[in-house]
Design a protein around this motif. Structure first.
Motif, PDB file in Angstrom:
ATOM      1  N   UNK A  24      -6.411   0.707  10.121  1.00 49.31           N
ATOM      2  CA  UNK A  24      -6.539   1.475   9.006  1.00 49.31           C
ATOM      3  C   UNK A  24      -5.659   0.802   7.806  1.00 49.31           C
ATOM      4  N   UNK A  25      -6.019  -0.625   7.676  1.00 50.03           N
ATOM      5  CA  UNK A  25      -5.661  -1.102   6.374  1.00 50.03           C
ATOM      6  C   UNK A  25      -6.625  -1.090   5.419  1.00 50.03           C
ATOM      7  N   UNK A  26      -6.636  -0.978   4.131  1.00 51.88           N
ATOM      8  CA  UNK A  26      -7.450  -1.002   3.064  1.00 51.88           C
ATOM      9  C   UNK A  26      -7.978  -2.391   2.831  1.00 51.88           C
ATOM     10  N   UNK A  27      -9.113  -2.506   2.492  1.00 54.11           N
ATOM     11  CA  UNK A  27      -9.944  -4.022   2.552  1.00 54.11           C
ATOM     12  C   UNK A  27     -10.514  -4.229   1.181  1.00 54.11           C
ATOM     13  N   UNK A  28     -10.323  -5.244   0.533  1.00 53.26           N
ATOM     14  CA  UNK A  28     -11.282  -5.804  -0.564  1.00 53.26           C
ATOM     15  C   UNK A  28     -11.524  -7.037  -0.460  1.00 53.26           C
ATOM     16  N   UNK A  29     -12.951  -7.462  -0.351  1.00 53.40           N
ATOM     17  CA  UNK A  29     -13.531  -8.518  -0.222  1.00 53.40           C
ATOM     18  C   UNK A  29     -14.076  -9.149  -1.545  1.00 53.40           C
ATOM     19  N   UNK A 165      10.080   0.942  -0.724  1.00 53.27           N
ATOM     20  CA  UNK A 165      10.016  -0.048   0.276  1.00 53.27           C
ATOM     21  C   UNK A 165       9.643  -1.297  -0.475  1.00 53.27           C
ATOM     22  N   UNK A 166       8.933  -1.195  -1.693  1.00 50.62           N
ATOM     23  CA  UNK A 166       8.413  -2.249  -2.678  1.00 50.62           C
ATOM     24  C   UNK A 166       9.420  -2.362  -3.871  1.00 50.62           C
ATOM     25  N   UNK A 167      10.778  -2.161  -3.748  1.00 47.99           N
ATOM     26  CA  UNK A 167      11.711  -2.019  -4.940  1.00 47.99           C
ATOM     27  C   UNK A 167      11.330  -3.454  -5.799  1.00 47.99           C
ATOM     28  N   UNK A 168      11.207  -3.326  -7.294  1.00 48.42           N
ATOM     29  CA  UNK A 168      11.130  -4.124  -7.885  1.00 48.42           C
ATOM     30  C   UNK A 168       9.765  -4.937  -7.978  1.00 48.42           C
ATOM     31  N   UNK A 169       8.907  -4.384  -7.167  1.00 49.96           N
ATOM     32  CA  UNK A 169       7.576  -5.111  -7.188  1.00 49.96           C
ATOM     33  C   UNK A 169       6.685  -4.059  -7.866  1.00 49.96           C
ATOM     34  N   UNK A 170       5.798  -4.617  -8.700  1.00 52.03           N
ATOM     35  CA  UNK A 170       4.756  -4.023  -9.383  1.00 52.03           C
ATOM     36  C   UNK A 170       3.320  -3.279  -8.663  1.00 52.03           C
ATOM     37  N   UNK A 171       3.217  -2.336  -8.466  1.00 51.73           N
ATOM     38  CA  UNK A 171       2.181  -1.703  -7.706  1.00 51.73           C
ATOM     39  C   UNK A 171       1.081  -1.290  -8.682  1.00 51.73           C
ATOM     40  N   UNK A 172      -0.133  -1.765  -8.352  1.00 50.53           N
ATOM     41  CA  UNK A 172      -1.143  -1.237  -9.280  1.00 50.53           C
ATOM     42  C   UNK A 172      -1.583   0.316  -9.045  1.00 50.53           C
ATOM     43  N   UNK A 173      -2.285   1.035  -9.738  1.00 45.06           N
ATOM     44  CA  UNK A 173      -2.669   2.308  -9.579  1.00 45.06           C
ATOM     45  C   UNK A 173      -3.527   2.576  -8.649  1.00 45.06           C
ATOM     46  N   UNK A 174      -4.492   1.551  -8.461  1.00 43.51           N
ATOM     47  CA  UNK A 174      -5.283   1.739  -7.254  1.00 43.51           C
ATOM     48  C   UNK A 174      -4.704   1.437  -5.896  1.00 43.51           C
ATOM     49  N   UNK A 175      -3.687   0.795  -6.206  1.00 45.62           N
ATOM     50  CA  UNK A 175      -2.780   0.380  -4.892  1.00 45.62           C
ATOM     51  C   UNK A 175      -2.077   1.645  -4.294  1.00 45.62           C
ATOM     52  N   UNK A 176      -1.523   2.270  -5.331  1.00 44.77           N
ATOM     53  CA  UNK A 176      -0.977   3.509  -5.059  1.00 44.77           C
ATOM     54  C   UNK A 176      -1.830   4.662  -4.427  1.00 44.77           C
ATOM     55  N   UNK A 177      -3.014   4.743  -5.263  1.00 48.78           N
ATOM     56  CA  UNK A 177      -3.845   5.849  -4.975  1.00 48.78           C
ATOM     57  C   UNK A 177      -4.451   5.557  -3.421  1.00 48.78           C
ATOM     58  N   UNK A 179      -2.960   3.854  -0.885  1.00 55.50           N
ATOM     59  CA  UNK A 179      -2.059   3.859   0.135  1.00 55.50           C
ATOM     60  C   UNK A 179      -1.780   5.593   0.631  1.00 55.50           C
ATOM     61  N   UNK A 180      -1.782   6.239  -0.734  1.00 57.03           N
ATOM     62  CA  UNK A 180      -1.290   7.695  -0.478  1.00 57.03           C
ATOM     63  C   UNK A 180      -2.446   8.568  -0.005  1.00 57.03           C
ATOM     64  N   UNK A 181      -3.561   8.226  -0.795  1.00 53.96           N
ATOM     65  CA  UNK A 181      -4.708   9.192  -0.665  1.00 53.96           C
ATOM     66  C   UNK A 181      -5.618   8.978   0.296  1.00 53.96           C
ATOM     67  N   UNK A 182      -5.912   7.506   0.346  1.00 52.81           N
ATOM     68  CA  UNK A 182      -6.605   6.746   1.305  1.00 52.81           C
ATOM     69  C   UNK A 182      -7.815   6.014   0.621  1.00 52.81           C
ATOM     70  N   UNK A 183      -8.379   5.144   1.300  1.00 50.50           N
ATOM     71  CA  UNK A 183      -9.255   3.988   0.593  1.00 50.50           C
ATOM     72  C   UNK A 183     -10.295   4.563  -0.067  1.00 50.50           C
ATOM     73  N   UNK A 184     -11.153   5.775   0.683  1.00 52.33           N
ATOM     74  CA  UNK A 184     -12.307   6.131  -0.170  1.00 52.33           C
ATOM     75  C   UNK A 184     -11.761   7.446  -0.882  1.00 52.33           C
TER      76      UNK A 184
END
Length: 237
Positions: A24-29, A165-177, A179-184
């Motif tokens: 259940x990890x999101x993957x980008x190749x 959980x990622x305090x101080x770390x920049x998370x991209x918009x796609x990363x957030x989307x 992780x929360x709404x699902x890869x697809x």
């Protein structure tokens, strides 16, 4: 987790996609270093898998570049046909966290990957997380502020947990989307922005509280802890 791999072998990328999808990890190749660089300028990942010999880059040189410009803390796993001690030393010295030889065995790959993720993001394994005024109970998916439970939607809870959980770390918009709404999932930007705005108000995330959500234009969001103000007598000295 959101994981990327760079390898010019499409069969190897397919292997990663299946292995990571099963967990259940999101993957980008990416097939070359330049494609990865373009994404790293605007995207964030939780872990990176790097091949040693790429058509447009040397793996260790690429990792050294990534460490300098894109991700000092992101775990990096080398997967390569090279298996000499000298290569192992060079790969780790360039900034790699672990090293595997091809052909990749699935059980070993999963074990090494999960060990790197646990080491890099230990909070994802805990049932209770404390951040000053805020306490997450991950087993029952609830959040307390100053000891009082907050009424959050499922999405609001997920975004809050990811940011804390990622305090101080920049998370991209796609990363957030993803992780929360699902890869697809196709989620419009306004939906994410609306949830972030609500969290700012619900969690009292403002300068006076010492925690703020900062928007980085065109990239994403970061939850930051502000430095404590100097005592009045120190400022006058």
């Amino acid at each position: 987790m959101r994981i990327a791999a760079v390898d010019d072998d499409p069969l190897q990328l397919e292997f990663y996609a299946k292995a990571l999808g099963a967990q259940n990890h999101g993957f980008h190749g990416f097939a070359n270093a330049e494609a990865l660089r373009r994404h790293l300028r605007r995207e964030t990942f939780d872990l990176l898998i790097v091949d040693w010999q790429l058509p447009d880059a040397d793996g260790p040189d690429l990792v050294r570049e990534i460490r300098t410009h894109y991700g000092a803390d992101m775990p990096i796993l080398f997967v390569t046909l090279r298996d000499s001690e000298a290569d192992l030393v060079r790969g780790l010295a360039s900034g790699g966290d672990d090293y595997m030889s091809k052909p990749v065995r699935l059980a070993e790959f999963n074990a090494r990957l999960n060990a790197l993720l646990r080491r890099a993001w230990p909070s994802s394994q805990e049932s209770t997380l404390d951040f000053g005024r805020y306490r997450f109970h991950t087993d029952r998916r609830s959040l307390e502020m100053d000891g009082q439970p907050l009424a959050l939607s499922e999405r609001e809870y997920d975004i809050a947990l990811l940011l804390f959980s990622n305090m101080g770390r920049l998370l991209s918009r796609d990363h957030l989307r993803e992780a929360v709404w699902g890869y697809s999932a196709g989620v419009i930007s306004r939906s994410l922005d609306t949830h972030i705005s609500r969290l700012r108000a619900l969690l009292d995330l403002q300068p006076a509280s010492g925690l703020v959500i900062t928007a980085v234009y065109g990239i994403g969001y970061r939850l930051e802890r502000l430095p404590e103000p100097e005592p009045a007598h120190a400022a006058q000295a």
